[in-house]
Write a protein that holds these residues in place. Structure first.
Motif, PDB file in Angstrom:
ATOM      1  N   UNK A 119       4.620  -1.908   4.032  1.00 21.67           N
ATOM      2  CA  UNK A 119       3.389  -1.815   3.236  1.00 21.67           C
ATOM      3  C   UNK A 119       2.266  -1.152   4.030  1.00 21.67           C
ATOM      4  N   UNK A 120       2.154  -1.474   5.330  1.00 15.87           N
ATOM      5  CA  UNK A 120       1.121  -0.868   6.150  1.00 15.87           C
ATOM      6  C   UNK A 120       1.294   0.634   6.281  1.00 15.87           C
ATOM      7  N   UNK A 121       2.546   1.091   6.393  1.00 12.57           N
ATOM      8  CA  UNK A 121       2.803   2.532   6.468  1.00 12.57           C
ATOM      9  C   UNK A 121       2.407   3.228   5.167  1.00 12.57           C
ATOM     10  N   UNK A 122       2.668   2.566   4.036  1.00 13.08           N
ATOM     11  CA  UNK A 122       2.267   3.140   2.751  1.00 13.08           C
ATOM     12  C   UNK A 122       0.754   3.232   2.631  1.00 13.08           C
ATOM     13  N   UNK A 123       0.047   2.188   3.060  1.00 15.84           N
ATOM     14  CA  UNK A 123      -1.410   2.220   3.024  1.00 15.84           C
ATOM     15  C   UNK A 123      -1.962   3.344   3.895  1.00 15.84           C
ATOM     16  N   UNK A 124      -1.410   3.469   5.097  1.00 15.96           N
ATOM     17  CA  UNK A 124      -1.906   4.495   6.018  1.00 15.96           C
ATOM     18  C   UNK A 124      -1.608   5.893   5.472  1.00 15.96           C
ATOM     19  N   UNK A 125      -0.418   6.064   4.930  1.00 11.93           N
ATOM     20  CA  UNK A 125      -0.049   7.370   4.409  1.00 11.93           C
ATOM     21  C   UNK A 125      -0.911   7.799   3.240  1.00 11.93           C
ATOM     22  N   UNK A 126      -1.066   6.921   2.247  1.00  9.90           N
ATOM     23  CA  UNK A 126      -1.885   7.272   1.094  1.00  9.90           C
ATOM     24  C   UNK A 126      -3.364   7.358   1.461  1.00  9.90           C
ATOM     25  N   UNK A 127      -3.805   6.503   2.395  1.00  8.00           N
ATOM     26  CA  UNK A 127      -5.190   6.595   2.843  1.00  8.00           C
ATOM     27  C   UNK A 127      -5.500   7.937   3.476  1.00  8.00           C
ATOM     28  N   UNK A 128      -4.547   8.453   4.251  1.00  4.19           N
ATOM     29  CA  UNK A 128      -4.728   9.766   4.868  1.00  4.19           C
ATOM     30  C   UNK A 128      -4.712  10.871   3.820  1.00  4.19           C
ATOM     31  N   UNK A 129      -3.782  10.782   2.878  1.00  3.50           N
ATOM     32  CA  UNK A 129      -3.672  11.815   1.852  1.00  3.50           C
ATOM     33  C   UNK A 129      -4.914  11.896   0.974  1.00  3.50           C
ATOM     34  N   UNK A 130      -5.566  10.760   0.733  1.00  8.16           N
ATOM     35  CA  UNK A 130      -6.707  10.724  -0.181  1.00  8.16           C
ATOM     36  C   UNK A 130      -8.053  10.848   0.520  1.00  8.16           C
ATOM     37  N   UNK A 131      -8.041  11.054   1.841  1.00  5.24           N
ATOM     38  CA  UNK A 131      -9.285  11.134   2.602  1.00  5.24           C
ATOM     39  C   UNK A 131      -9.458  12.539   3.163  1.00  5.24           C
ATOM     40  N   UNK A 132     -10.638  13.096   2.978  1.00  2.00           N
ATOM     41  CA  UNK A 132     -10.916  14.448   3.477  1.00  2.00           C
ATOM     42  C   UNK A 132     -10.903  14.485   4.992  1.00  2.00           C
ATOM     43  N   UNK A 133     -10.379  15.586   5.542  1.00  2.00           N
ATOM     44  CA  UNK A 133     -10.353  15.775   6.976  1.00  2.00           C
ATOM     45  C   UNK A 133     -11.581  16.517   7.465  1.00  2.00           C
ATOM     46  N   UNK A 191      -7.443   9.329 -13.666  1.00  2.84           N
ATOM     47  CA  UNK A 191      -7.491   8.324 -12.608  1.00  2.84           C
ATOM     48  C   UNK A 191      -6.349   7.328 -12.763  1.00  2.84           C
ATOM     49  N   UNK A 192      -6.041   6.977 -14.018  1.00  2.00           N
ATOM     50  CA  UNK A 192      -4.938   6.049 -14.247  1.00  2.00           C
ATOM     51  C   UNK A 192      -3.609   6.605 -13.772  1.00  2.00           C
ATOM     52  N   UNK A 207       0.271   6.173  -6.921  1.00  2.00           N
ATOM     53  CA  UNK A 207       0.046   5.474  -5.655  1.00  2.00           C
ATOM     54  C   UNK A 207       0.721   4.104  -5.669  1.00  2.00           C
ATOM     55  N   UNK A 208       0.487   3.343  -6.729  1.00  2.00           N
ATOM     56  CA  UNK A 208       1.070   1.995  -6.807  1.00  2.00           C
ATOM     57  C   UNK A 208       2.580   2.061  -6.919  1.00  2.00           C
ATOM     58  N   UNK A 209       3.082   2.952  -7.786  1.00  2.62           N
ATOM     59  CA  UNK A 209       4.527   3.047  -7.984  1.00  2.62           C
ATOM     60  C   UNK A 209       5.271   3.455  -6.720  1.00  2.62           C
ATOM     61  N   UNK A 210       4.757   4.453  -5.999  1.00  6.29           N
ATOM     62  CA  UNK A 210       5.422   4.887  -4.777  1.00  6.29           C
ATOM     63  C   UNK A 210       5.360   3.811  -3.699  1.00  6.29           C
ATOM     64  N   UNK A 258      -1.037  -9.377   1.504  1.00  2.94           N
ATOM     65  CA  UNK A 258      -2.007  -8.335   1.849  1.00  2.94           C
ATOM     66  C   UNK A 258      -2.720  -7.814   0.608  1.00  2.94           C
ATOM     67  N   UNK A 259      -2.000  -7.655  -0.498  1.00  2.81           N
ATOM     68  CA  UNK A 259      -2.615  -7.192  -1.743  1.00  2.81           C
ATOM     69  C   UNK A 259      -3.659  -8.199  -2.229  1.00  2.81           C
TER      70      UNK A 259
END
Length: 369
Positions: free
Chosen positions: A58-72, A91-92, A98-101, A123-124
């Motif tokens: 779950x932590x890897x998924x959070x980090x991955x999606x957090x990186x993808x959705x955050x501007x560099x 948005x839905x 995000x949730x499904x993956x 964690x959720x």
């Protein structure tokens, strides 16, 4: 036009418009960006991602999606380069992906490994509580950022704000860049946050006391270690959330991160070990989180038979009725030693295989029953 660009404000209101400015380290810079925005120590944020990874990924998924959705640093999100049409979805639909993956990853990891998915559920729930607690929070205004950002960073921030407001993919950078002022007023030094050394000592002591009590009543060293580590980790996170005026020392946070990662690895190894001797073979013995003596002096088998002893988080003495000439040892964080008994002149006609993980194994050769 209303933008449908999904960002981390969905997770916590104060994370809206988050940007990863420092990408020079091993990671993507997400942990430091989150820590700076929420006012946490970056070591605590990294520790949270590490620990949650043991929750079936779950932590890897959070980090991955957090990186993808955050501007560099360039002002562009990685998801816009990988999937340009993503920001045009509703948005839905974006949340569904995000949730499904994430659920699919957690289900896959929990099915092929021994990492528990229960930690992901906890964690959720915790994230939901933090989100409710953070409603009404606001991001620091741009005027406050002028004391820490240079001209290029201010222009990049302006581009992101305008793109988000207009829903456009990019906006041309204004030219020429505003001239740098000849005199720059030095920003006031940040106030040092006092270190909570007292809590850094008290929290582990409470965790150790719970671990000892668990070992006394349950009798399992691995369970006791898990209880002590879990309570220590929860205590550190609770302190960070409730006490903004004092921070736990970074040395303590890194120590706790290593302890949590080690305990998660040991738990995974323990859960993946054979559940019974019969599952391994007729001449195999498995000991998990125990302190026992394995007596092989009465073993009746044809010469050359493989005898395997699996020890995980245990203290095991193996009694062998002779000297062992064929010995294979596979150990991780273990101490495997040989000790001479009263009858070492007889050679034991079997192959002894030791598989030890975080265990102490003593082979007593020439022992008598």
């Amino acid at each position: 036009m209303t933008s449908t660009e999904l960002d981390l404000a969905w997770v916590h209101p104060r994370l809206g418009g988050l940007a990863r400015r420092d990408t020079t380290g091993l990671g993507s810079g997400l942990s430091r960006a989150v820590a700076d925005r929420l006012g946490f120590d970056v070591a605590l944020v990294r520790m949270a991602f590490i620990v949650l990874t043991f929750g079936a990924g779950f932590g890897a998924a959070l980090y991955g999606w957090g990186t993808l959705l955050t501007a560099g640093p360039t002002g562009r999100r990685p998801i816009d380069s990988l999937l340009p049409s993503f920001r045009t979805w509703s948005v839905g639909a974006q949340k569904f992906v995000v949730i499904g993956s994430t659920i699919a990853l957690v289900a896959l990891v929990s099915s092929v490994t021994s990492f528990p998915w229960v930690l992901a559920v906890i964690a959720v729930i915790a994230l939901s509580l933090l989100r409710r607690r953070g409603r009404g929070g606001s991001v620091a205004p741009a005027a406050d950022l002028t004391t820490t950002l240079d001209d290029d960073q201010l222009i990049d921030a302006w581009r992101r704000d305008m793109a988000r407001a207009a829903g456009a993919r990019s906006i041309l950078r204004p030219t020429p860049a505003p001239p740098r002022p000849t005199e720059v007023m030095a920003a006031a030094p940040a106030l040092a946050v006092p270190k909570a050394w007292g809590w850094a000592i008290t929290i582990p002591l409470i965790g150790a006391a719970v671990g000892v009590a668990t070992w006394v009543f349950v009798g399992s060293a691995v369970t006791a270690l898990a209880a002590a580590t879990a309570l220590t980790g929860l205590g550190a996170i609770g302190h960070a959330v409730l006490r903004d005026s004092r921070r736990l020392p970074r040395a303590f946070l890194w120590f706790l991160a290593v302890l949590l990662a080690s305990t998660g690895w040991l738990a995974a190894k323990t859960a993946g070990a054979p559940l019974s001797d019969a599952e391994v073979g007729p001449h195999s013995v498995t000991r998990i989180a125990s302190d026992e003596t394995v007596d092989l002096t009465g073993l009746v088998a044809d010469p050359g038979v493989e005898v395997r002893v699996v020890a995980v988080g245990s203290d095991v003495d193996i009694l062998v009725p002779g000297s062992v000439s064929d010995l294979r040892v596979s150990s991780v964080a273990s101490d495997v030693r040989r000790q001479a008994g009263p009858a070492t002149d007889v050679e034991w006609p079997h192959e002894l295989i030791i598989d030890a993980t975080a265990a102490r194994v003593t082979i007593v050769e020439g022992a008598r029953s």
